[in-house]
Design a protein around this motif. Structure first.
Motif, PDB file in Angstrom:
ATOM      1  N   MET A   1     -17.668  -3.948  11.328  1.00 14.83           N
ATOM      2  CA  MET A   1     -17.369  -2.933  10.952  1.00 14.83           C
ATOM      3  C   MET A   1     -15.852  -3.056  11.632  1.00 14.83           C
ATOM      4  N   PHE A   2     -14.935  -1.859  11.816  1.00 12.02           N
ATOM      5  CA  PHE A   2     -12.958  -1.588  12.001  1.00 12.02           C
ATOM      6  C   PHE A   2     -13.675  -0.318  12.438  1.00 12.02           C
ATOM      7  N   HIS A   3     -12.833   0.180  12.849  1.00 12.68           N
ATOM      8  CA  HIS A   3     -12.749   1.591  13.006  1.00 12.68           C
ATOM      9  C   HIS A   3     -10.741   1.695  13.551  1.00 12.68           C
ATOM     10  N   VAL A   4     -10.877   2.937  13.358  1.00 10.64           N
ATOM     11  CA  VAL A   4      -9.053   3.339  14.209  1.00 10.64           C
ATOM     12  C   VAL A   4      -8.630   4.781  15.231  1.00 10.64           C
ATOM     13  N   GLU A   5      -8.492   4.156  15.714  1.00 13.46           N
ATOM     14  CA  GLU A   5      -7.788   5.068  16.948  1.00 13.46           C
ATOM     15  C   GLU A   5      -6.625   5.842  16.270  1.00 13.46           C
ATOM     16  N   MET A   6      -6.769   6.818  15.852  1.00 15.24           N
ATOM     17  CA  MET A   6      -5.708   7.700  15.589  1.00 15.24           C
ATOM     18  C   MET A   6      -4.727   8.061  16.733  1.00 15.24           C
ATOM     19  N   LYS A   7      -4.839   8.551  17.905  1.00 17.84           N
ATOM     20  CA  LYS A   7      -4.169   8.520  18.851  1.00 17.84           C
ATOM     21  C   LYS A   7      -2.809   7.571  19.361  1.00 17.84           C
ATOM     22  N   GLN A   8      -3.238   5.878  19.104  1.00 23.84           N
ATOM     23  CA  GLN A   8      -2.770   4.729  19.360  1.00 23.84           C
ATOM     24  C   GLN A   8      -2.363   4.480  18.203  1.00 23.84           C
ATOM     25  N   LYS A   9      -2.511   4.882  16.677  1.00 27.22           N
ATOM     26  CA  LYS A   9      -2.458   3.581  15.818  1.00 27.22           C
ATOM     27  C   LYS A   9      -2.818   2.579  15.753  1.00 27.22           C
ATOM     28  N   LYS A  10      -3.753   2.402  16.400  1.00 29.35           N
ATOM     29  CA  LYS A  10      -4.702   1.407  16.282  1.00 29.35           C
ATOM     30  C   LYS A  10      -5.904   1.414  15.311  1.00 29.35           C
ATOM     31  N   THR A  11      -5.521   0.208  14.359  1.00 28.28           N
ATOM     32  CA  THR A  11      -6.827  -0.177  13.170  1.00 28.28           C
ATOM     33  C   THR A  11      -7.500  -1.813  14.511  1.00 28.28           C
ATOM     34  N   VAL A  12      -8.647  -1.160  14.472  1.00 29.76           N
ATOM     35  CA  VAL A  12      -9.332  -3.098  14.718  1.00 29.76           C
ATOM     36  C   VAL A  12     -10.492  -3.734  13.892  1.00 29.76           C
ATOM     37  N   ASN A  13     -10.130  -4.781  13.999  1.00 37.83           N
ATOM     38  CA  ASN A  13     -10.539  -5.470  13.253  1.00 37.83           C
ATOM     39  C   ASN A  13      -9.460  -5.505  11.721  1.00 37.83           C
ATOM     40  N   ALA A  14      -9.556  -5.377  11.417  1.00 32.61           N
ATOM     41  CA  ALA A  14      -8.935  -5.094  10.254  1.00 32.61           C
ATOM     42  C   ALA A  14      -7.718  -4.250   9.741  1.00 32.61           C
ATOM     43  N   LEU A  15      -6.945  -5.070   8.338  1.00 27.04           N
ATOM     44  CA  LEU A  15      -5.983  -3.898   8.228  1.00 27.04           C
ATOM     45  C   LEU A  15      -6.270  -2.596   7.421  1.00 27.04           C
ATOM     46  N   PRO A  16      -5.380  -1.867   7.549  1.00 28.24           N
ATOM     47  CA  PRO A  16      -5.917  -0.671   8.052  1.00 28.24           C
ATOM     48  C   PRO A  16      -5.610  -0.247   6.132  1.00 28.24           C
ATOM     49  N   GLN A  17      -5.669   0.474   5.733  1.00 29.38           N
ATOM     50  CA  GLN A  17      -5.967   0.506   4.022  1.00 29.38           C
ATOM     51  C   GLN A  17      -4.376   1.216   3.613  1.00 29.38           C
ATOM     52  N   ARG A  18      -3.308   1.380   4.464  1.00 24.98           N
ATOM     53  CA  ARG A  18      -2.548   2.063   4.068  1.00 24.98           C
ATOM     54  C   ARG A  18      -1.359   0.027   3.545  1.00 24.98           C
ATOM     55  N   CYS A  19      -1.808  -0.389   4.950  1.00 24.53           N
ATOM     56  CA  CYS A  19      -1.088  -1.397   5.416  1.00 24.53           C
ATOM     57  C   CYS A  19      -1.414  -2.980   3.826  1.00 24.53           C
ATOM     58  N   LEU A  20      -2.578  -2.428   3.952  1.00 21.78           N
ATOM     59  CA  LEU A  20      -3.185  -3.301   3.024  1.00 21.78           C
ATOM     60  C   LEU A  20      -2.647  -2.814   1.247  1.00 21.78           C
ATOM     61  N   GLU A  21      -2.571  -1.830   0.608  1.00 25.77           N
ATOM     62  CA  GLU A  21      -2.191  -1.141  -0.427  1.00 25.77           C
ATOM     63  C   GLU A  21      -0.486  -1.733  -0.457  1.00 25.77           C
ATOM     64  N   TRP A  22       0.151  -2.022   0.300  1.00 25.33           N
ATOM     65  CA  TRP A  22       1.368  -2.186   0.435  1.00 25.33           C
ATOM     66  C   TRP A  22       1.229  -4.023   0.256  1.00 25.33           C
ATOM     67  N   LEU A  23       0.627  -4.512   0.567  1.00 27.06           N
ATOM     68  CA  LEU A  23       0.840  -5.834   1.098  1.00 27.06           C
ATOM     69  C   LEU A  23      -0.127  -6.125  -0.921  1.00 27.06           C
ATOM     70  N   VAL A  24      -0.536  -5.499  -1.580  1.00 22.73           N
ATOM     71  CA  VAL A  24      -1.038  -5.675  -3.083  1.00 22.73           C
ATOM     72  C   VAL A  24       0.392  -5.279  -4.148  1.00 22.73           C
ATOM     73  N   THR A  25       0.521  -4.368  -3.270  1.00 19.46           N
ATOM     74  CA  THR A  25       1.669  -3.420  -4.687  1.00 19.46           C
ATOM     75  C   THR A  25       2.509  -4.395  -4.064  1.00 19.46           C
ATOM     76  N   SER A  26       3.130  -4.635  -3.365  1.00 19.39           N
ATOM     77  CA  SER A  26       4.561  -5.105  -3.018  1.00 19.39           C
ATOM     78  C   SER A  26       4.388  -6.686  -3.435  1.00 19.39           C
ATOM     79  N   ARG A  27       3.168  -7.770  -3.933  1.00 23.36           N
ATOM     80  CA  ARG A  27       3.237  -8.762  -4.376  1.00 23.36           C
ATOM     81  C   ARG A  27       2.808  -8.758  -5.419  1.00 23.36           C
ATOM     82  N   MET A  28       2.356  -7.474  -6.136  1.00 25.33           N
ATOM     83  CA  MET A  28       2.359  -7.496  -7.875  1.00 25.33           C
ATOM     84  C   MET A  28       3.556  -7.030  -8.283  1.00 25.33           C
ATOM     85  N   ASN A  29       3.715  -6.206  -7.306  1.00 27.00           N
ATOM     86  CA  ASN A  29       5.864  -5.779  -7.702  1.00 27.00           C
ATOM     87  C   ASN A  29       6.348  -7.174  -7.990  1.00 27.00           C
TER      88      ASN A  29
END
Length: 244
Positions: free
Chosen positions: A1-29
């Motif tokens: 499991m992973f969690h997000v520490e909003m104050k520090q803008k840090k995600t642990v153990n996995a890509l956060p959704q925004r980053c994952l979506e950017w990687l996916v849409t950028s490659r498709m484009n």
């Protein structure tokens, strides 16, 4: 499991959704624009800067080894082609699909083959749920300082930076464009050629190996599986909006 520490803008153990979506849409484009014959642009979502460092840095100084020369600049940085990895249960099926299409495309006209090859990538990237957000992967080409450092110390950092264009935004930019940047820290497993992750990474590369955005390479001695430990949001923002 992973969690997000909003104050520090840090995600642990996995890509956060925004980053994952950017990687996916950028490659498709990028791939679909190539198919349409549009001018190539720098593929920032595929080409992060990777930083590695020798084990002596982890121990302070030269770690007691008088044979280690301290140059004052021990961190090695290089641009690496890095991509997303399918979930374990999908890894073999997408690998075999890419391998089959690569072989069949060699006997077909370019436009016919590129339609099939782009279609294969779109099957993978068309569903964000196909990916394991806890890992990334890439191939080693040159066997230089990066590989030397990783053989000593498996820790590494990646820095991504790019632009995210919202749906409906004009090609010239404007209000629909935002900047994205994030640092991925993780442990790297060096993959031999018989590893199933290496096989997927090689199949992905060979699918477009002879297209003009790639520099042909005769061999890829190793692969890298990056096991994500934390992701740090480095995206810029306007301080005017904070009231300070």
């Amino acid at each position: 499991m992973f969690h997000v520490e909003m104050k520090q803008k840090k995600t642990v153990n996995a890509l956060p959704q925004r980053c994952l979506e950017w990687l996916v849409t950028s490659r498709m484009n990028f791939i679909n624009e190539m198919k349409e014959g549009k001018p190539l642009r720098y593929f920032s979502a595929h080409l992060p800067v990777m930083a590695t460092w020798p084990a002596s840095m982890c121990n302070g100084g030269n770690g007691g080894n008088d044979d280690v020369v301290d140059t004052g600049y021990p961190v090695n940085m290089t641009v690496k082609g890095i991509g997303l990895i399918p979930r374990d249960e999908l890894l073999t099926s997408f690998t075999e699909m890419f391998e089959t299409i690569t072989v069949s495309s060699r006997t077909k006209p370019h436009m016919e083959s590129i339609t099939e090859r782009v279609g294969a990538i779109n099957k993978l990237y068309g569903d964000i749920g196909n990916f394991d957000p806890s890992v990334l992967g890439g191939l080693e080409i040159f066997g230089g300082k990066t590989l030397d450092n990783l053989n000593e110390n498996s820790n590494a950092s990646l820095l991504y930076v790019g632009m995210h264009q919202a749906d409906g935004a004009s090609a010239g930019g404007g209000m629909g464009v935002s900047y994205i940047s994030f640092q991925v820290n993780g442990h790297i497993e060096i993959l031999n050629k018989n590893n199933p992750y290496y096989r997927f990474l090689l199949a992905s590369r060979k699918l477009f190996e002879f297209d003009k955005f790639h520099i042909f390479q005769p061999d890829y001695p190793f692969g890298y599986l990056i096991k994500i430990k934390e992701v740090l949001d480095k995206s810029p923002w306007s301080k005017a909006s904070t009231g300070h």
